[in-house]
Scaffold this motif. Structure first.
Motif, PDB file in Angstrom:
ATOM      1  N   TYR A  17       4.600  -1.941   6.973  1.00  0.00           N
ATOM      2  CA  TYR A  17       5.005  -1.027   5.908  1.00  0.00           C
ATOM      3  C   TYR A  17       3.760  -0.580   5.159  1.00  0.00           C
ATOM      4  CZ  TYR A  17       9.583  -2.936   6.961  1.00  0.00           C
ATOM      5  OH  TYR A  17      10.739  -3.315   7.606  1.00  0.00           O
ATOM      6  N   HIS A  18       3.591   0.732   5.043  1.00  0.00           N
ATOM      7  CA  HIS A  18       2.399   1.314   4.424  1.00  0.00           C
ATOM      8  C   HIS A  18       2.792   2.101   3.174  1.00  0.00           C
ATOM      9  CE1 HIS A  18      -0.146   0.577   8.002  1.00  0.00           C
ATOM     10  NE2 HIS A  18       0.991   0.733   8.650  1.00  0.00           N
ATOM     11  N   PRO A  19       2.447   1.604   1.973  1.00  0.00           N
ATOM     12  CA  PRO A  19       2.692   2.393   0.763  1.00  0.00           C
ATOM     13  C   PRO A  19       1.795   3.629   0.772  1.00  0.00           C
ATOM     14  CG  PRO A  19       1.960   0.153   0.227  1.00  0.00           C
ATOM     15  CD  PRO A  19       1.860   0.311   1.686  1.00  0.00           C
ATOM     16  N   GLN A  20       2.360   4.760   0.346  1.00  0.00           N
ATOM     17  CA  GLN A  20       1.606   6.010   0.338  1.00  0.00           C
ATOM     18  C   GLN A  20       1.768   6.721  -0.999  1.00  0.00           C
ATOM     19  OE1 GLN A  20       3.158   8.100   3.799  1.00  0.00           O
ATOM     20  NE2 GLN A  20       1.389   7.410   4.981  1.00  0.00           N
ATOM     21  N   GLU A  21       0.734   7.476  -1.352  1.00  0.00           N
ATOM     22  CA  GLU A  21       0.723   8.281  -2.563  1.00  0.00           C
ATOM     23  C   GLU A  21       0.454   9.726  -2.158  1.00  0.00           C
ATOM     24  OE1 GLU A  21      -1.327   8.082  -6.967  1.00  0.00           O
ATOM     25  OE2 GLU A  21      -2.313   7.078  -5.304  1.00  0.00           O
ATOM     26  N   LYS A  22       1.155  10.657  -2.785  1.00  0.00           N
ATOM     27  CA  LYS A  22       1.022  12.073  -2.418  1.00  0.00           C
ATOM     28  C   LYS A  22       0.010  12.768  -3.326  1.00  0.00           C
ATOM     29  CE  LYS A  22       3.754  16.125  -1.305  1.00  0.00           C
ATOM     30  NZ  LYS A  22       5.105  16.697  -1.284  1.00  0.00           N
ATOM     31  N   PHE A  23      -0.953  13.451  -2.702  1.00  0.00           N
ATOM     32  CA  PHE A  23      -1.916  14.305  -3.394  1.00  0.00           C
ATOM     33  C   PHE A  23      -1.765  15.703  -2.817  1.00  0.00           C
ATOM     34  CE2 PHE A  23      -4.045  10.153  -3.837  1.00  0.00           C
ATOM     35  CZ  PHE A  23      -4.229  10.141  -5.199  1.00  0.00           C
ATOM     36  N   ALA A  38       3.606  -6.831   5.918  1.00  0.00           N
ATOM     37  CA  ALA A  38       4.562  -7.376   6.886  1.00  0.00           C
ATOM     38  C   ALA A  38       6.005  -7.117   6.476  1.00  0.00           C
ATOM     39  CB  ALA A  38       4.326  -8.872   7.072  1.00  0.00           C
ATOM     40  N   THR A  39       6.267  -7.024   5.173  1.00  0.00           N
ATOM     41  CA  THR A  39       7.646  -6.801   4.719  1.00  0.00           C
ATOM     42  C   THR A  39       7.701  -5.625   3.755  1.00  0.00           C
ATOM     43  OG1 THR A  39       7.484  -8.272   2.813  1.00  0.00           O
ATOM     44  CG2 THR A  39       8.171  -9.275   4.911  1.00  0.00           C
ATOM     45  N   TYR A  40       8.873  -5.055   3.659  1.00  0.00           N
ATOM     46  CA  TYR A  40       9.102  -3.949   2.730  1.00  0.00           C
ATOM     47  C   TYR A  40       8.875  -4.419   1.290  1.00  0.00           C
ATOM     48  CZ  TYR A  40      11.542  -0.308   0.144  1.00  0.00           C
ATOM     49  OH  TYR A  40      11.847   0.688  -0.738  1.00  0.00           O
ATOM     50  N   GLU A  41       9.294  -5.640   0.990  1.00  0.00           N
ATOM     51  CA  GLU A  41       9.154  -6.177  -0.362  1.00  0.00           C
ATOM     52  C   GLU A  41       7.691  -6.289  -0.777  1.00  0.00           C
ATOM     53  OE1 GLU A  41      11.199  -7.509   1.971  1.00  0.00           O
ATOM     54  OE2 GLU A  41      13.084  -6.833   1.075  1.00  0.00           O
ATOM     55  N   HIS A  42       6.821  -6.708   0.157  1.00  0.00           N
ATOM     56  CA  HIS A  42       5.390  -6.790  -0.160  1.00  0.00           C
ATOM     57  C   HIS A  42       4.809  -5.403  -0.422  1.00  0.00           C
ATOM     58  CE1 HIS A  42       5.379 -10.861   1.938  1.00  0.00           C
ATOM     59  NE2 HIS A  42       5.071 -11.095   0.666  1.00  0.00           N
ATOM     60  N   GLN A  44       6.487  -2.805  -1.490  1.00  0.00           N
ATOM     61  CA  GLN A  44       7.074  -2.359  -2.752  1.00  0.00           C
ATOM     62  C   GLN A  44       6.343  -2.997  -3.934  1.00  0.00           C
ATOM     63  OE1 GLN A  44      11.159  -3.569  -3.234  1.00  0.00           O
ATOM     64  NE2 GLN A  44      11.678  -1.593  -4.150  1.00  0.00           N
ATOM     65  N   LYS A  45       6.018  -4.268  -3.833  1.00  0.00           N
ATOM     66  CA  LYS A  45       5.280  -4.962  -4.899  1.00  0.00           C
ATOM     67  C   LYS A  45       3.890  -4.357  -5.076  1.00  0.00           C
ATOM     68  CE  LYS A  45       3.829  -9.548  -6.477  1.00  0.00           C
ATOM     69  NZ  LYS A  45       2.774  -8.986  -7.261  1.00  0.00           N
ATOM     70  N   ALA A  46       3.254  -3.967  -3.984  1.00  0.00           N
ATOM     71  CA  ALA A  46       1.927  -3.356  -4.064  1.00  0.00           C
ATOM     72  C   ALA A  46       1.985  -2.047  -4.851  1.00  0.00           C
ATOM     73  CB  ALA A  46       1.362  -3.119  -2.671  1.00  0.00           C
ATOM     74  N   VAL A  47       3.011  -1.244  -4.620  1.00  0.00           N
ATOM     75  CA  VAL A  47       3.162   0.013  -5.355  1.00  0.00           C
ATOM     76  C   VAL A  47       3.421  -0.282  -6.831  1.00  0.00           C
ATOM     77  CG1 VAL A  47       4.535   2.108  -5.623  1.00  0.00           C
ATOM     78  CG2 VAL A  47       3.949   1.299  -3.344  1.00  0.00           C
ATOM     79  N   CYS A  48       4.299  -1.225  -7.116  1.00  0.00           N
ATOM     80  CA  CYS A  48       4.610  -1.578  -8.509  1.00  0.00           C
ATOM     81  C   CYS A  48       3.376  -2.110  -9.236  1.00  0.00           C
ATOM     82  CB  CYS A  48       5.744  -2.599  -8.560  1.00  0.00           C
ATOM     83  SG  CYS A  48       7.325  -1.917  -8.024  1.00  0.00           S
ATOM     84  N   ASP A  49       2.600  -2.964  -8.571  1.00  0.00           N
ATOM     85  CA  ASP A  49       1.376  -3.493  -9.180  1.00  0.00           C
ATOM     86  C   ASP A  49       0.377  -2.378  -9.466  1.00  0.00           C
ATOM     87  OD1 ASP A  49       2.436  -6.027  -9.084  1.00  0.00           O
ATOM     88  OD2 ASP A  49       1.268  -6.662  -7.345  1.00  0.00           O
ATOM     89  N   TYR A  50       0.284  -1.425  -8.552  1.00  0.00           N
ATOM     90  CA  TYR A  50      -0.617  -0.284  -8.736  1.00  0.00           C
ATOM     91  C   TYR A  50      -0.193   0.550  -9.945  1.00  0.00           C
ATOM     92  CZ  TYR A  50      -2.995   4.124  -7.751  1.00  0.00           C
ATOM     93  OH  TYR A  50      -3.757   5.258  -7.850  1.00  0.00           O
ATOM     94  N   LEU A  51       1.110   0.778 -10.081  1.00  0.00           N
ATOM     95  CA  LEU A  51       1.606   1.570 -11.210  1.00  0.00           C
ATOM     96  C   LEU A  51       1.407   0.827 -12.529  1.00  0.00           C
ATOM     97  CD1 LEU A  51       4.831   3.068  -9.645  1.00  0.00           C
ATOM     98  CD2 LEU A  51       2.653   4.201 -10.058  1.00  0.00           C
ATOM     99  N   LYS A  52       1.555  -0.495 -12.527  1.00  0.00           N
ATOM    100  CA  LYS A  52       1.294  -1.280 -13.735  1.00  0.00           C
ATOM    101  C   LYS A  52      -0.177  -1.180 -14.116  1.00  0.00           C
ATOM    102  CE  LYS A  52       4.955  -4.639 -13.020  1.00  0.00           C
ATOM    103  NZ  LYS A  52       5.252  -6.026 -12.635  1.00  0.00           N
TER     104      LYS A  52
END
Length: 73
Positions: A17-23, A38-42, A44-52
């Motif tokens: 699963y690859h989190p992506q940001e649109k530019f 490896a998981t969707y939850e990981h 998702q957490k990466a995106v949330c941590d980035y936004l925090k």
């Protein structure tokens, strides 16, 4: 407003699963290693941590006047 998504890549028995940001018109991976998570939850957490991280205030810099004749006693 910036958009985010999670791209699911499956090959054989493996899934990443690859989190992506649109530019502009393009989507860019937020994962610097390129391996994804490896998981969707990981992912998702990466995106949330980035936004925090983005919500944290930037440090402010203040320059204070210093006069050695007056301030050094």
């Amino acid at each position: 407003m910036t958009e985010y998504r999670i791209k699911k890549v499956t090959w054989g028995d493996s899934t990443a699963y690859h989190p992506q940001e649109k530019f502009g018109w393009f989507w860019f991976d937020m994962d610097k290693t390129g391996n994804g998570f490896a998981t969707y939850e990981h992912a998702q957490k990466a995106v949330c941590d980035y936004l925090k991280y983005l919500e944290e205030p930037f440090p402010s810099v203040e320059y204070l006047e210093f006069d050695p004749a007056k301030d050094c006693k």
